[in-house]
Write an enzyme that holds these catalytic residues in place. Sequence first.
Site, PDB file in Angstrom:
ATOM      1  N   GLY A 157      -0.355  19.408 -22.412  1.00  0.00           N
ATOM      2  CA  GLY A 157      -0.790  20.677 -21.311  1.00  0.00           C
ATOM      3  C   GLY A 157      -0.553  20.311 -19.492  1.00  0.00           C
ATOM      4  CB  ILE A 159      -5.007  17.933 -18.106  1.00  0.00           C
ATOM      5  CG1 ILE A 159      -6.108  19.211 -17.928  1.00  0.00           C
ATOM      6  CG2 ILE A 159      -6.122  16.458 -17.701  1.00  0.00           C
ATOM      7  CD1 ILE A 159      -7.697  19.293 -18.170  1.00  0.00           C
ATOM      8  CB  SER A 178       2.859  18.328 -27.850  1.00  0.00           C
ATOM      9  OG  SER A 178       4.118  18.534 -27.729  1.00  0.00           O
ATOM     10  NE  ARG A 179       0.520  24.047 -32.431  1.00  0.00           N
ATOM     11  CZ  ARG A 179      -0.673  24.806 -32.068  1.00  0.00           C
ATOM     12  NH1 ARG A 179      -0.385  25.352 -33.293  1.00  0.00           N
ATOM     13  NH2 ARG A 179      -0.873  25.115 -31.573  1.00  0.00           N
ATOM     14  NE  ARG A 236     -14.383  21.002 -25.966  1.00  0.00           N
ATOM     15  CZ  ARG A 236     -14.181  20.622 -24.222  1.00  0.00           C
ATOM     16  NH1 ARG A 236     -14.250  19.734 -23.989  1.00  0.00           N
ATOM     17  NH2 ARG A 236     -14.566  22.378 -23.814  1.00  0.00           N
ATOM     18  CG  ASP A 260     -15.811  12.089 -20.900  1.00  0.00           C
ATOM     19  OD1 ASP A 260     -16.284  11.727 -20.354  1.00  0.00           O
ATOM     20  OD2 ASP A 260     -15.104  13.275 -20.523  1.00  0.00           O
ATOM     21  CD  GLU A 265     -19.959  16.911 -25.575  1.00  0.00           C
ATOM     22  OE1 GLU A 265     -18.862  15.973 -26.136  1.00  0.00           O
ATOM     23  OE2 GLU A 265     -19.621  17.506 -24.840  1.00  0.00           O
ATOM     24  CG  HIS A 283     -18.002  16.762 -21.937  1.00  0.00           C
ATOM     25  ND1 HIS A 283     -17.811  17.227 -23.206  1.00  0.00           N
ATOM     26  CD2 HIS A 283     -16.988  16.149 -21.224  1.00  0.00           C
ATOM     27  CE1 HIS A 283     -17.299  18.331 -22.830  1.00  0.00           C
ATOM     28  NE2 HIS A 283     -15.871  18.197 -21.924  1.00  0.00           N
TER      29      HIS A 283
END
Length: 323
Positions: A157, A159, A178-179, A236, A260, A265, A283
């Site tokens: 995406g 980022i 990616s898909r 995530r 991260d 968390e 994070h």
Amino acid sequence: MASEKPDVLLVGPPKPLIVKGLSAKFNVHPLANAADGKKLLADIGARTRAIACSVVSENVTRDIMAHFPKLEIVSTFGVGYSHVDVAWATSHNVTITNTPDVLTEEVADTAMGLLLSTVRELPQAERHVRAGKWANADYPLSVATLRDRTVGMVGMGAIGQAIARRLDAFKVPVVYHSRNAVPGLAYRHYPNLIEMARAVDTLMVIVPGGPATRNLINAQVLEALGPKGIVINMARGSVVDEPALIKALQDRVILSAGLDVFVDEPRVPSELIAMDHIVLFPHLGSASVATRDRMDQLVVDNLLAWVAGQPPLTPVPETPWKG
Ligand code: 8YV
């Protein structure tokens, strides 16, 4: 006399920029300040049409949203929004807005920092100096180098693409999984993650969280990545099968990891803390004052647009604004 301002429930810490920004046009009700949260929801639920959320670590659950029969919009902080129940929002015609774009370059910078830290053992070398060990021994040469690596991006995406641009400048080859292939991108696309993991030695994980990506990086993927393998997770915690990662690191199925984000968390598994050769960040992808302020402001601006009768600025794809 009842105020004419509409109400907004604020989930998460009442950050000054958000509270101040919303207060001009809304009666702001911070859930965190309520002596009795359930009572607050019962008191304002029937008339309130908007929710703001100031962090990604608080969940906006269907249990909360169900108190608001007139709910139209949830404006959350964060580009990731797996902490908001998207399925419920979609089926109840509630628009979710997030805070994309304003954090893209910051998170990409942090990703490069985590990648370099992990590959070249920079935090460990710094600890060596602070422990007063340098006078007795040089810090050992790093086992890994970025010079002979190929990075497989998991997710491409905005980022992901910002990270890939940085890797181009570092002269590091990039491919991605990616898909669907992203139109117009020159990097090789692998529809199959295992196949990509076999072809590279470094994974940069930057996909959205949520059910569709849960445990995407599993034992099989780590096995395919192999003994030179390094996993960087900027997405995530849920995207990586954490017990499988811990085992793969302990058994040296892969070389190292830079993380991260974590499943539970801010609690980090003791097995990860015990491994000195990996790198752990709290994070902090977007965590500069300037970028966090821009994210907070976008939480506000989405709601200000909506209350002015305009379309919100950044609705997420699953819940486009229908007016
Ligand atoms: C977080 C993020 O904001 O935007 C997201 O989705 O995960 C980060 O930008 C941050 O690091 C807070 O925990």
